[in-house]
Design an enzyme around this catalytic site. Sequence first.
Site, PDB file in Angstrom:
ATOM      1  N   ASP A  67      26.515  36.578  46.340  1.00 56.12           N
ATOM      2  CA  ASP A  67      25.677  37.761  46.546  1.00 56.12           C
ATOM      3  C   ASP A  67      24.602  37.901  45.474  1.00 56.12           C
ATOM      4  O   ASP A  67      23.840  38.863  45.482  1.00 56.12           O
ATOM      5  CB  ASP A  67      26.540  39.028  46.587  1.00 56.12           C
ATOM      6  CG  ASP A  67      27.335  39.238  45.303  1.00 56.12           C
ATOM      7  OD1 ASP A  67      27.341  38.326  44.453  1.00 56.12           O
ATOM      8  OD2 ASP A  67      27.958  40.311  45.159  1.00 56.12           O
ATOM      9  N   ASP A  71      37.103  53.386  53.579  1.00 59.41           N
ATOM     10  CA  ASP A  71      36.468  54.288  52.616  1.00 59.41           C
ATOM     11  C   ASP A  71      37.391  54.607  51.451  1.00 59.41           C
ATOM     12  O   ASP A  71      36.974  54.663  50.298  1.00 59.41           O
ATOM     13  CB  ASP A  71      36.090  55.614  53.301  1.00 59.41           C
ATOM     14  CG  ASP A  71      34.706  55.553  53.932  1.00 59.41           C
ATOM     15  OD1 ASP A  71      34.148  54.446  54.035  1.00 59.41           O
ATOM     16  OD2 ASP A  71      34.193  56.622  54.343  1.00 59.41           O
ATOM     17  N   GLU A 118      25.155  51.651  52.529  1.00 57.49           N
ATOM     18  CA  GLU A 118      23.806  51.380  53.061  1.00 57.49           C
ATOM     19  C   GLU A 118      22.739  51.614  51.996  1.00 57.49           C
ATOM     20  O   GLU A 118      21.734  50.899  51.946  1.00 57.49           O
ATOM     21  CB  GLU A 118      23.527  52.240  54.295  1.00 57.49           C
ATOM     22  CG  GLU A 118      24.409  51.917  55.489  1.00 57.49           C
ATOM     23  CD  GLU A 118      24.354  50.460  55.925  1.00 57.49           C
ATOM     24  OE1 GLU A 118      23.333  49.795  55.686  1.00 57.49           O
ATOM     25  OE2 GLU A 118      25.374  49.978  56.481  1.00 57.49           O
TER      26      GLU A 118
END
Length: 432
Positions: free
Chosen positions: A276, A320, A250
């Site tokens: 991107d 993760d 984030e």
Amino acid sequence: MNRFILLIILLTSLGGQAQNVRRCAYDAWFSQQYQHRRDYAEAILQVMSNRTSAQRGGGGGVVVLPIVFHVVYNTPEQNIPDEVIESQLEVLNEDFRRMNTNASDTRPEFLPVAADCEIEFALANVDPDGNPTSGITHTFTDRTGFSLDFFSATNTLDEVKQSSTGGVDAWDTDHYINVWVCNIEAGFLGQVFGLAYPPAGLDNWPAGSNAPNPALEGVVIHYTTAGRNNPQAGADGFDGNELGRTLVHELGHYLGLRHTWGDALPFFEDGCAVDDGMADTPNTAAGDQFACNLSSNSCETDIPGDLPDMIENYMDYSLDECLNLFTNDQKDHMRYVLFDLRPGLLDGVGIAEARALPQFRVYPNPVEDSFQIVFDRNVAGVVELRDMTGRMACSQSVEDRSVSFDATLLAPGVYFAGLCNSRLAPVRVVIQ
Ligand SMILES: [Zn+2]
């Protein structure tokens, strides 16, 4: 196309994703905003052809950014302890400095572009009124949680950022990174773990992606994803996000990064044609969806040197444990954002110079071949490594913020690293 039919198509597509779980809310958010804001829908389509050269720049050297965590809780479980926030801070500082222990998992083809972003984070120790603070607030709310309402034209997660709607007001968002940690309730589109606004003025985002007003700048994360020692990790039934990397991801958005696959809208665009804005992240059709699929090459070509999907990038949706790098272009872009678009974070308002004592960390620990000792400020002195009997094993002088040790000649065992002639507590180091 009739907007209702479009809605059904989008929902069908989104519903097909694994477990209706999202690293962050952006893929849902783009679809939601596409429905509600015609100007934004046009901006989304317009930016798709304009993402091969995101901005670059920013000064050199390590920067330290002040961060404040607002824990907003309804139940004791949601009121996560400060040790979890401190753990979260360690994760941020390791990952943004490429001091993460799983940096060694980066595949060889991506090592040339793996970056030390030279960005660190420190808990604010001065609040906006100039008073000392731990940089962590805990606030009870009578709301059971906050959610992203797909059927609302606005971002309802922002309600956690306002005391008038059961949340906590931001600290001056020009000078502090605000992170709200709360219960994000699963909505119509499933469970999301976080959301962050990028700044305005970026070529690789649709115009209008920034926060509706400055008081809403910052990041929201689900309380189970904070830190890597969180007693509530997995308590909501979702695994794979227990190492604190939701906030790493984030903060990537907050500093201007897109998902590595570029967020192509389902059924409207060829995912391999949407980028991107980073030249050193391979084109990818879609997110990894918590799969860690190392054999994936979703935009395979016959061109020599064609690379697989970079599922280890923090801006993918992998587990993760599989995430381990930002790239050089991502670093340059984030530093452009810091120096040109979020410069107030660099002027030191939230971090007093005179902390009582310097702090330092050892990376990696346990140690295999070598390790670094990194201080939170410049120091001048000698760093010693002593064994369990107090005998000095080695020492090195330090003149700035870090010093490296070669551990290949040291016997395996437990040692203690410390700064000579200081009141700093030694840190335990395990040589394997
Ligand atoms: Zn995201």
